[in-house]
Structures are given as C-alpha cells and as structure tokens.
Design an enzyme around this catalytic site. Structure first.
Site, PDB file in Angstrom:
ATOM      1  N   SER A 129      -0.133  -2.660 -15.309  1.00 17.44           N
ATOM      2  CA  SER A 129      -0.059  -2.850 -13.858  1.00 17.44           C
ATOM      3  C   SER A 129      -0.838  -1.792 -13.088  1.00 17.44           C
ATOM      4  CB  SER A 129       1.409  -2.778 -13.442  1.00 17.44           C
ATOM      5  OG  SER A 129       1.518  -2.734 -12.042  1.00 17.44           O
ATOM      6  N   TYR A 169       8.962   1.232 -12.285  1.00 18.28           N
ATOM      7  CA  TYR A 169       8.268   0.100 -12.898  1.00 18.28           C
ATOM      8  C   TYR A 169       6.924   0.552 -13.478  1.00 18.28           C
ATOM      9  CZ  TYR A 169       5.232  -3.970 -13.057  1.00 18.28           C
ATOM     10  OH  TYR A 169       4.309  -4.898 -13.447  1.00 18.28           O
ATOM     11  N   LYS A 198       5.523   0.895 -17.548  1.00 20.74           N
ATOM     12  CA  LYS A 198       4.292   0.258 -18.046  1.00 20.74           C
ATOM     13  C   LYS A 198       3.367   1.312 -18.657  1.00 20.74           C
ATOM     14  CE  LYS A 198       4.913  -4.087 -17.171  1.00 20.74           C
ATOM     15  NZ  LYS A 198       4.811  -5.112 -18.203  1.00 20.74           N
ATOM     16  N   ARG A 240      -2.993  -4.622  -0.510  1.00 19.24           N
ATOM     17  CA  ARG A 240      -2.987  -4.982  -1.938  1.00 19.24           C
ATOM     18  C   ARG A 240      -4.176  -5.891  -2.240  1.00 19.24           C
ATOM     19  NH1 ARG A 240      -0.006  -1.476  -1.818  1.00 19.24           N
ATOM     20  NH2 ARG A 240       2.146  -1.282  -2.523  1.00 19.24           N
TER      21      ARG A 240
HETATM   22  N1  UDP Z   1       6.199  -6.801   1.030  1.00 18.68           N
HETATM   23  C1  UDP Z   1       6.711  -6.961   2.309  1.00 18.68           C
HETATM   24  N2  UDP Z   1       7.731  -7.859   2.481  1.00 18.68           N
HETATM   25  C2  UDP Z   1       8.250  -8.610   1.456  1.00 18.68           C
HETATM   26  C3  UDP Z   1       7.698  -8.435   0.165  1.00 18.68           C
HETATM   27  C4  UDP Z   1       6.685  -7.525  -0.017  1.00 18.68           C
HETATM   28  O1  UDP Z   1       6.290  -6.314   3.260  1.00 18.68           O
HETATM   29  O2  UDP Z   1       9.183  -9.394   1.679  1.00 18.68           O
HETATM   30  C5  UDP Z   1       5.083  -5.863   0.822  1.00 18.68           C
HETATM   31  C6  UDP Z   1       5.378  -4.776  -0.215  1.00 18.68           C
HETATM   32  O3  UDP Z   1       6.002  -3.675   0.404  1.00 18.68           O
HETATM   33  C7  UDP Z   1       3.978  -4.472  -0.731  1.00 18.68           C
HETATM   34  C8  UDP Z   1       3.251  -5.806  -0.636  1.00 18.68           C
HETATM   35  O4  UDP Z   1       4.004  -6.597   0.288  1.00 18.68           O
HETATM   36  O5  UDP Z   1       3.337  -3.554   0.100  1.00 18.68           O
HETATM   37  C9  UDP Z   1       3.181  -6.544  -1.954  1.00 18.68           C
HETATM   38  O6  UDP Z   1       4.491  -6.535  -2.528  1.00 18.68           O
HETATM   39  P1  UDP Z   1       4.896  -7.391  -3.779  1.00 18.68           P
HETATM   40  O7  UDP Z   1       6.365  -7.152  -4.011  1.00 18.68           O
HETATM   41  O8  UDP Z   1       4.440  -8.799  -3.595  1.00 18.68           O
HETATM   42  O9  UDP Z   1       4.023  -6.799  -4.966  1.00 18.68           O
HETATM   43  P2  UDP Z   1       3.871  -5.288  -5.534  1.00 18.68           P
HETATM   44  O10 UDP Z   1       2.675  -4.714  -4.812  1.00 18.68           O
HETATM   45  O11 UDP Z   1       5.127  -4.556  -5.265  1.00 18.68           O
HETATM   46  O12 UDP Z   1       3.617  -5.486  -6.980  1.00 18.68           O
END
Ligand code: UDP
Length: 343
Positions: free
Chosen positions: A132, A156, A160, A236
């Site tokens: 990841s 997490y 990994k 992201r």
């Molecule tokens: N995020 C958000 N609201 C949500 C879910 C995610 O603002 O309900 C944000 C989260 O804080 C991150 C981005 O969206 O900055 C992507 O989060 P996700 O959990 O999809 O993937 P991660 O980057 O954690 O693997």
C-alpha cells in the site's frame, strides 16, 4: 499458471481472479468470507464438492473457505501444485487500524507469516503481495517513487511494511521470489458491473459518495479541511481496480527466484476529497450533500504515485486512468447492485 489467491472473494482479489481466468490461468481462491463474497468468485472457479467429484478443469481449482490463521487448513488448500500465490486477504481500513491495531497485526502480519510458512512447507516459491501507499507515511516528494523512505503513520501501513520486510529476508534466506505492489486508492468496478466493491461497513470515499448519491446515506462526511492542500482536504491518487488487476499478472510473470520487485500502482494524478465529490455529482447528476467532519487519525495529506517504474519495466498501461471513468464504472455497479452482492 496455477495461482493460489488469498482474499480472492474480496474487492480487488475478485477482479484479479476474473482476469486470471480470462488469461487462461487456473485459480484456487482461499477466503474466510468474513469480508469477501461467494458471489464475487466467478463460476469458473469450482467449489470443493466439484473437485472431489473430479468435475474441475484441474486439480488446482476451487473456492476454499479458510482463515489465514488456520495453518492446517492453509497447508491443505495450498498443497495443489501451485506456481504462485497472490496475497490479498487483509484488513484495509486506515481509521479502524488506529482504533484496533491488534486486529491488523494479527491478520496482516501474523496471518501473512503463516501463509509464507505454508508456502515454504509445500514448496511454492513466488508471491505477489498487496502492499500500500500507506507504507510511505507523509511523503517528502510528489509523485512518490518506490525508493522513497517508508515511514508509515498508521497501523495499517505499518503492517503492510512489516510483511514487505519479511519477504525481503525470505528471498535472501530461502530463495523466495516476490513482487510487492503498492496500491494507491483502488476504485471503480468491472465495466460490465458484474462485480464491484461491497464492504460492510463501507468507509472508502468513492463508494461512500455513491451511496449518498443513491440516497442510502444522508450525507458524506469530509474528514478534515485544514490540510496543506489547495482546498484543505486530503489528496489521493485513484486507480481503477481492473488496471490493478492487469498489473498483478505482469508482476507474477516477472518474478524471479530469490529476487524482489516493488512497484507503485497509481495514475500520477491527485484529487482532493472535494474534487471526488464534485466528480461524483457530475457523473451521477445527483446532489450528494457533504458536511465537514474532524480529520481521521493516520491520514497523510497527499499521496500520489509515480508509476513510471512498472510502466517502463513491465509495460503496464492503465486502461481507465481518468477519475470520471473510474467513478462511472463504480456508479454502474452501485446502481445495478444497490445492496451489493445481496442483490
Ligand atoms: N474520506 C472522507 N470521508 C469519507 C471517507 C474517506 O473524507 O467518508 C477521505 C479520507 O480521509 C482520505 C480519502 O477520503 O483522505 C480517501 O480515503 P479512503 O478511506 O477511501 O482511502 P485511504 O486513502 O484511507 O486508503
């Protein structure tokens, strides 16, 4: 090849299984179905009854229900003349990993080590491991290359990274060949909407936003608006699950005994949480209410991949690189399966 796929009934695993079968490989899925779905495994992967009755295309097929922690079951399932393991079975929520790290260490580290031990026991010498972007922590440079320091800021990502390190030592000591694929943000669904993302509870941004578009949740919470990014929300790099699947096949074919490969998988474009919500509004034509909520512990402000290495070395070329298409395919899945695999 004969491929043993842990977590093959899960979101990314099931898309890879489908592609493996289309490419003519034989697949056995090993999954405890705690988060995976039987219906996500293509019917070409026969069940155990069919195997006992000799109705499989090969001795290596089948969906085996089993847990990574169950060594005996694992050894039984893995004893089938496999050329390669693809290891997807893992817990994958950043937020949850900060609240319940034990769950993550147990499955992602201890479970993975049991898998590696079972591989040694039965003589399977290559593995493709789902790692990841979370192993990088807060990046010093964007886009992130593979040789960037790995200093995770959540449990997490740490779990990994721990298994990445184990693989490197196992390669040196036991001649294991491996490829570790560092996913950025997997999203989207098979374009025919036959399989897609179905987690319970769902926490990933794209499906959460689409559930709000469907009216299944009242609003999206934006976790933090004070990050050092242009609109204050986290950035992201979203990558289509079918493009991830393709990379697994390329990586599997490139593995050599005693050597390790590491590749980032992303599109090299970053989108903020607000931009993802805007994209989903445009794609779905729905309103999608959103509120600001506190930041989520363990979230780096920005993660964007350089995937130049896998493009150059293995010829990986994403078919669905733009966010609109990624969200469109996910939307097709969610609209046709509003209750996921229960439909
Ligand atoms: N995020 C958000 N609201 C949500 C879910 C995610 O603002 O309900 C944000 C989260 O804080 C991150 C981005 O969206 O900055 C992507 O989060 P996700 O959990 O999809 O993937 P991660 O980057 O954690 O693997």
């Amino acid at each position: 090849m004969n491929v043993f796929v842990t977590g093959g009934a899960g979101y990314i695993g099931s898309h890879v299984v489908r592609l493996l079968i289309e490419a003519g490989h034989r697949v056995r899925v090993y999954d405890n179905l705690s988060e995976g779905h039987r219906a996500a495994v293509p019917s070409e992967v026969p069940g155990r009854k069919a195997q006992r009755a000799g109705r499989t295309r090969s001795g290596a097929g089948g969906l085996f229900e089993g847990d990574l922690m169950d060594e005996a079951r694992l050894a039984e399932a893995l004893d089938g003349g496999f050329d390669c393991v693809m290891h997807f079975a893992a817990h994958c929520y950043v937020g949850e990993s900060m609240e319940n790290p034990q769950k993550y260490y147990r499955n992602n580290v201890v479970g993975s080590l049991r898998l590696a031990a079972a591989m040694r026991k039965v003589g399977v010498g290559r593995i493709v491991f789902s790692s990841s972007a979370a192993t990088y922590g807060v990046p010093r440079e964007i886009p992130i290359p593979e040789d960037h320091p790995q200093q995770p800021i959540n449990a997490y990502g740490q779990t990994k990274l721990d298994f990445e390190h184990a693989l490197a030592y196992y390669a040196g000591a036991y001649g294991l060949g491996y490829a570790t694929l560092r996913y950025f943000n997997a999203a989207g669904a098979a374009p025919d909407a036959a399989i897609g993302e179905d987690h319970d509870p769902e926490t990933h941004l794209v499906p959460v936003v689409l559930q709000a578009a469907l009216g299944q949740r009242q609003r999206v919470e934006i976790y933090g608006t004070g990050y050092p990014t242009p609109d204050g929300t986290c950035i992201r790099d979203y990558v289509h699950v079918c493009d991830l699947a393709q990379a697994h096949i390329l990586a599997m074919e490139a593995i050599e005994p005693g050597k390790g490969l590491a590749y980032n998988l992303g599109n090299g474009s970053g989108y903020s949480v607000r931009e993802v919500i805007e994209t989903a509004r445009r794609v779905t034509g729905r309103e999608i209410p959103a509120d600001v909520a506190p930041p989520r512990p363990g979230d780096p402000p920005e993660l964007v991949a350089s995937s130049e290495k896998i493009t150059r070395e293995l010829g990986w070329k994403p078919q669905y690189p733009d966010l609109d298409t990624i969200v469109e395919t996910a939307w097709r899945w969610h609209q046709s399966h509003p209750d996921g695999y229960r439909d």
